[in-house]
Design a protein around this motif. Structure first.
Motif, PDB file in Angstrom:
ATOM      1  N   MET A   1      11.922  42.925  24.786  1.00  0.00           N
ATOM      2  CA  MET A   1      12.541  41.934  25.649  1.00  0.00           C
ATOM      3  C   MET A   1      13.789  41.393  24.953  1.00  0.00           C
ATOM      4  N   GLN A   2      14.843  41.269  25.731  1.00  0.00           N
ATOM      5  CA  GLN A   2      16.062  40.617  25.273  1.00  0.00           C
ATOM      6  C   GLN A   2      16.062  39.199  25.833  1.00  0.00           C
ATOM      7  N   ILE A   3      16.497  38.238  25.018  1.00  0.00           N
ATOM      8  CA  ILE A   3      16.470  36.840  25.442  1.00  0.00           C
ATOM      9  C   ILE A   3      17.889  36.290  25.457  1.00  0.00           C
ATOM     10  N   TYR A   4      18.214  35.580  26.548  1.00  0.00           N
ATOM     11  CA  TYR A   4      19.537  34.992  26.730  1.00  0.00           C
ATOM     12  C   TYR A   4      19.389  33.506  27.023  1.00  0.00           C
ATOM     13  N   ALA A   5      20.214  32.706  26.388  1.00  0.00           N
ATOM     14  CA  ALA A   5      20.276  31.274  26.662  1.00  0.00           C
ATOM     15  C   ALA A   5      21.596  30.993  27.376  1.00  0.00           C
ATOM     16  N   ILE A   6      21.509  30.247  28.467  1.00  0.00           N
ATOM     17  CA  ILE A   6      22.668  30.014  29.322  1.00  0.00           C
ATOM     18  C   ILE A   6      22.685  28.552  29.724  1.00  0.00           C
ATOM     19  N   ARG A   7      23.876  28.004  29.885  1.00  0.00           N
ATOM     20  CA  ARG A   7      24.013  26.652  30.425  1.00  0.00           C
ATOM     21  C   ARG A   7      24.896  26.716  31.661  1.00  0.00           C
ATOM     22  N   PHE A   8      24.381  26.170  32.758  1.00  0.00           N
ATOM     23  CA  PHE A   8      25.170  26.026  33.972  1.00  0.00           C
ATOM     24  C   PHE A   8      25.698  24.604  34.045  1.00  0.00           C
ATOM     25  N   ASN A   9      26.764  24.410  34.803  1.00  0.00           N
ATOM     26  CA  ASN A   9      27.525  23.165  34.811  1.00  0.00           C
ATOM     27  C   ASN A   9      27.316  22.327  36.065  1.00  0.00           C
ATOM     28  N   PRO A  10      27.730  21.048  35.991  1.00  0.00           N
ATOM     29  CA  PRO A  10      27.633  20.170  37.158  1.00  0.00           C
ATOM     30  C   PRO A  10      28.340  20.768  38.371  1.00  0.00           C
ATOM     31  N   GLY A  11      27.711  20.595  39.542  1.00  0.00           N
ATOM     32  CA  GLY A  11      28.297  21.048  40.796  1.00  0.00           C
ATOM     33  C   GLY A  11      27.972  22.478  41.166  1.00  0.00           C
ATOM     34  N   GLU A  12      27.401  23.249  40.235  1.00  0.00           N
ATOM     35  CA  GLU A  12      27.071  24.636  40.542  1.00  0.00           C
ATOM     36  C   GLU A  12      25.742  24.709  41.291  1.00  0.00           C
ATOM     37  N   ASP A  13      25.608  25.741  42.114  1.00  0.00           N
ATOM     38  CA  ASP A  13      24.381  26.003  42.858  1.00  0.00           C
ATOM     39  C   ASP A  13      23.438  26.790  41.950  1.00  0.00           C
ATOM     40  N   LEU A  14      22.302  26.217  41.616  1.00  0.00           N
ATOM     41  CA  LEU A  14      21.386  26.812  40.645  1.00  0.00           C
ATOM     42  C   LEU A  14      20.940  28.212  41.055  1.00  0.00           C
ATOM     43  N   LEU A  33      12.192  31.959  31.315  1.00  0.00           N
ATOM     44  CA  LEU A  33      11.267  31.527  30.263  1.00  0.00           C
ATOM     45  C   LEU A  33      11.235  30.009  30.127  1.00  0.00           C
ATOM     46  N   SER A  34      12.388  29.357  30.362  1.00  0.00           N
ATOM     47  CA  SER A  34      12.475  27.910  30.213  1.00  0.00           C
ATOM     48  C   SER A  34      13.683  27.403  30.989  1.00  0.00           C
ATOM     49  N   CYS A  35      13.571  26.189  31.504  1.00  0.00           N
ATOM     50  CA  CYS A  35      14.716  25.553  32.158  1.00  0.00           C
ATOM     51  C   CYS A  35      14.523  24.046  32.121  1.00  0.00           C
ATOM     52  N   VAL A  36      15.543  23.346  31.646  1.00  0.00           N
ATOM     53  CA  VAL A  36      15.595  21.893  31.740  1.00  0.00           C
ATOM     54  C   VAL A  36      16.967  21.514  32.266  1.00  0.00           C
ATOM     55  N   GLY A  37      17.044  20.377  32.911  1.00  0.00           N
ATOM     56  CA  GLY A  37      18.312  19.911  33.441  1.00  0.00           C
ATOM     57  C   GLY A  37      18.078  18.923  34.560  1.00  0.00           C
ATOM     58  N   SER A  38      19.093  18.803  35.416  1.00  0.00           N
ATOM     59  CA  SER A  38      18.992  17.852  36.515  1.00  0.00           C
ATOM     60  C   SER A  38      19.749  18.377  37.723  1.00  0.00           C
ATOM     61  N   LEU A  39      19.360  17.875  38.888  1.00  0.00           N
ATOM     62  CA  LEU A  39      19.981  18.268  40.153  1.00  0.00           C
ATOM     63  C   LEU A  39      20.398  17.032  40.936  1.00  0.00           C
ATOM     64  N   THR A 101      23.436  19.274  34.054  1.00  0.00           N
ATOM     65  CA  THR A 101      23.305  20.544  33.333  1.00  0.00           C
ATOM     66  C   THR A 101      22.078  21.286  33.825  1.00  0.00           C
ATOM     67  N   ALA A 102      22.046  22.574  33.547  1.00  0.00           N
ATOM     68  CA  ALA A 102      20.833  23.379  33.649  1.00  0.00           C
ATOM     69  C   ALA A 102      20.867  24.313  32.445  1.00  0.00           C
ATOM     70  N   GLU A 103      19.932  24.090  31.526  1.00  0.00           N
ATOM     71  CA  GLU A 103      19.833  24.886  30.304  1.00  0.00           C
ATOM     72  C   GLU A 103      18.680  25.858  30.503  1.00  0.00           C
ATOM     73  N   ILE A 104      19.006  27.139  30.539  1.00  0.00           N
ATOM     74  CA  ILE A 104      18.039  28.144  30.965  1.00  0.00           C
ATOM     75  C   ILE A 104      17.913  29.229  29.910  1.00  0.00           C
ATOM     76  N   VAL A 105      16.672  29.636  29.643  1.00  0.00           N
ATOM     77  CA  VAL A 105      16.399  30.773  28.773  1.00  0.00           C
ATOM     78  C   VAL A 105      15.777  31.855  29.653  1.00  0.00           C
ATOM     79  N   ILE A 106      16.385  33.038  29.614  1.00  0.00           N
ATOM     80  CA  ILE A 106      15.970  34.162  30.456  1.00  0.00           C
ATOM     81  C   ILE A 106      15.530  35.313  29.571  1.00  0.00           C
ATOM     82  N   GLY A 107      14.415  35.934  29.930  1.00  0.00           N
ATOM     83  CA  GLY A 107      13.948  37.142  29.259  1.00  0.00           C
ATOM     84  C   GLY A 107      14.226  38.349  30.132  1.00  0.00           C
TER      85      GLY A 107
END
Length: 132
Positions: A1-14, A33-39, A101-107
């Motif tokens: 498995m490859q793991i990627y950490a990404i951050r999306f920005n305010p105003g973006e559609d999740l 795998l994980s996601c924290v943030g706010s909408l 923000t939306a801080e997301i870890v994807i496998g």
């Protein structure tokens, strides 16, 4: 498995950003795998209902889980809580707009491919898993 950490920005559609990222990177089988943030806004479809419910925030993302694929799309469930801690969840739909923000870890799952096919038993396009 490859793991990627990404951050999306305010105003973006999740949901749109997750689907687009998966398509741009040609991920054939991935999972959140994980996601924290706010909408600011969450758009959910509850189990057994066809209608989409709009929840206005600010809302904390307390969970995001599901599968992603560049072919056949995503199947994502979101849980959010309001300022009083009341929590709602359902199928993530387009129109869920990031607040801060939306801080997301994807496998990304090596050797697998996801796609969806209509299942006569459920009436929905269900996950089919193949090996590459």
């Amino acid at each position: 498995m490859q793991i990627y950490a990404i951050r999306f920005n305010p105003g973006e559609d999740l949901k749109q950003r997750l689907d687009r990222l998966c398509w741009e990177r040609s991920w054939r089988a991935a999972c959140v795998l994980s996601c924290v943030g706010s909408l600011d806004v969450a758009k959910l479809r509850y189990a057994g209902h066809g209608d989409i419910t709009t929840i206005r925030g600010p809302l904390e993302i307390v969970n995001l889980t599901g599968t992603l694929a560049s072919f056949g799309g995503s199947h994502l469930h979101l849980a959010v809580s309001d300022a009083k801690g009341h929590t709602l969840g359902g199928h993530l739909k387009e129109g869920s707009i990031i607040h801060t923000t939306a801080e997301i870890v994807i496998g990304v799952l090596d050797g697998l491919a996801f796609h969806r096919e209509h299942d006569a038993r459920t009436g929905f396009a269900e996950l089919v898993i193949t090996t590459e």
